[in-house]
Design a protein around this motif. Structure first.
Motif, PDB file in Angstrom:
ATOM      1  N   GLU A   2      30.987  35.877  41.631  1.00  0.00           N
ATOM      2  CA  GLU A   2      32.164  36.520  41.054  1.00  0.00           C
ATOM      3  C   GLU A   2      31.702  37.631  40.100  1.00  0.00           C
ATOM      4  O   GLU A   2      30.706  37.466  39.393  1.00  0.00           O
ATOM      5  N   PRO A   3      32.412  38.746  40.063  1.00  0.00           N
ATOM      6  CA  PRO A   3      32.030  39.838  39.161  1.00  0.00           C
ATOM      7  C   PRO A   3      32.020  39.391  37.702  1.00  0.00           C
ATOM      8  O   PRO A   3      32.842  38.584  37.278  1.00  0.00           O
ATOM      9  N   THR A   5      31.842  40.777  33.612  1.00  0.00           N
ATOM     10  CA  THR A   5      32.100  41.919  32.740  1.00  0.00           C
ATOM     11  C   THR A   5      30.918  42.102  31.791  1.00  0.00           C
ATOM     12  O   THR A   5      30.091  41.190  31.618  1.00  0.00           O
ATOM     13  N   LEU A  30      29.012  48.270  36.838  1.00  0.00           N
ATOM     14  CA  LEU A  30      29.291  46.883  37.235  1.00  0.00           C
ATOM     15  C   LEU A  30      30.377  46.804  38.306  1.00  0.00           C
ATOM     16  O   LEU A  30      30.297  45.981  39.214  1.00  0.00           O
ATOM     17  N   ALA A  31      31.370  47.650  38.228  1.00  0.00           N
ATOM     18  CA  ALA A  31      32.462  47.618  39.204  1.00  0.00           C
ATOM     19  C   ALA A  31      31.986  48.024  40.600  1.00  0.00           C
ATOM     20  O   ALA A  31      32.602  47.636  41.599  1.00  0.00           O
ATOM     21  N   ARG A  33      28.970  47.295  41.922  1.00  0.00           N
ATOM     22  CA  ARG A  33      27.940  46.395  42.450  1.00  0.00           C
ATOM     23  C   ARG A  33      28.493  45.592  43.626  1.00  0.00           C
ATOM     24  O   ARG A  33      29.678  45.255  43.653  1.00  0.00           O
ATOM     25  N   TRP A  35      29.097  42.585  44.561  1.00  0.00           N
ATOM     26  CA  TRP A  35      29.183  41.227  44.027  1.00  0.00           C
ATOM     27  C   TRP A  35      29.239  40.165  45.111  1.00  0.00           C
ATOM     28  O   TRP A  35      28.678  39.080  44.952  1.00  0.00           O
ATOM     29  N   LEU A  41      22.863  38.975  39.282  1.00  0.00           N
ATOM     30  CA  LEU A  41      22.773  40.392  38.983  1.00  0.00           C
ATOM     31  C   LEU A  41      21.463  40.611  38.252  1.00  0.00           C
ATOM     32  O   LEU A  41      21.217  40.001  37.211  1.00  0.00           O
TER      33      LEU A  41
END
Length: 164
Positions: A2-3, A5, A30-31, A33, A35, A41
């Motif tokens: 899961e992404p 923040t 990050l947005a 990537r 995921w 990560l």
């Protein structure tokens, strides 16, 4: 995976102080990537080439680790294997060392592992990124089993960092 923040990543570091976690470099993309293809990560600090970081969701909670490596990157010219994803690289694996969490880390104790220089283990396992010819050995296990093994190896490394 899961992404995560930036705030979740900074709060998840187990082997540095809150002040250090606040000052360290977290990727701005990050947005962007992938995921869905990541088991963790991993990134290198562009302002400090000898520092690297990894963040994962282990036991349904984010956990992150600060790593140190040679500033020059990989010095090896022979083929070496990543201890997390078992990908073989010619010069693309480095010994990365993590200070242990808590008092043990403050006393200078650390844990090391040979990891892919670019910390892209998840992408190598899934075939989204290629290392060298022969980098992935032929195996008879499924992709899901390879992913499970990678996560297990990562969890074992993080557990060593967390234990006193």
């Amino acid at each position: 995976m899961e992404p995560l923040t930036e705030q979740e990543i900074r709060a998840a570091f187990v082997n540095c102080s809150k002040g250090e976690a606040k000052r360290l470099h977290v990727p701005r993309d990050l947005a962007d990537r992938p995921w869905e293809d990541l088991d963790y990560l991993g990134w290198r600090d562009p302002q400090a080439p000898d520092r690297a970081y990894l963040a994962a969701a282990l036991d349904a909670r984010p956990v992150a680790v600060v790593l140190r490596t040679s500033a020059a990157g990989s010095w090896q010219t022979r083929r070496s294997m990543c201890s997390i994803c078992l990908t073989v690289h010619s010069g693309g694996v480095s010994l990365m060392v993590a200070p242990k969490a808590g008092k043990a880390g403050q006393q200078g104790n650390s844990v090391g592992a040979y990891l892919c220089d670019d910390l892209a283990c998840s992408l190598y396992v899934r075939g989204r990124k290629n290392a060298d010819a022969g980098a992935r050995m032929h195996e008879t296990i499924t992709l899901e089993e390879k992913i499970r093994r990678t996560v297990t190896n990562l969890a074992a490394f993080v557990a060593k960092v967390r234990t006193a």
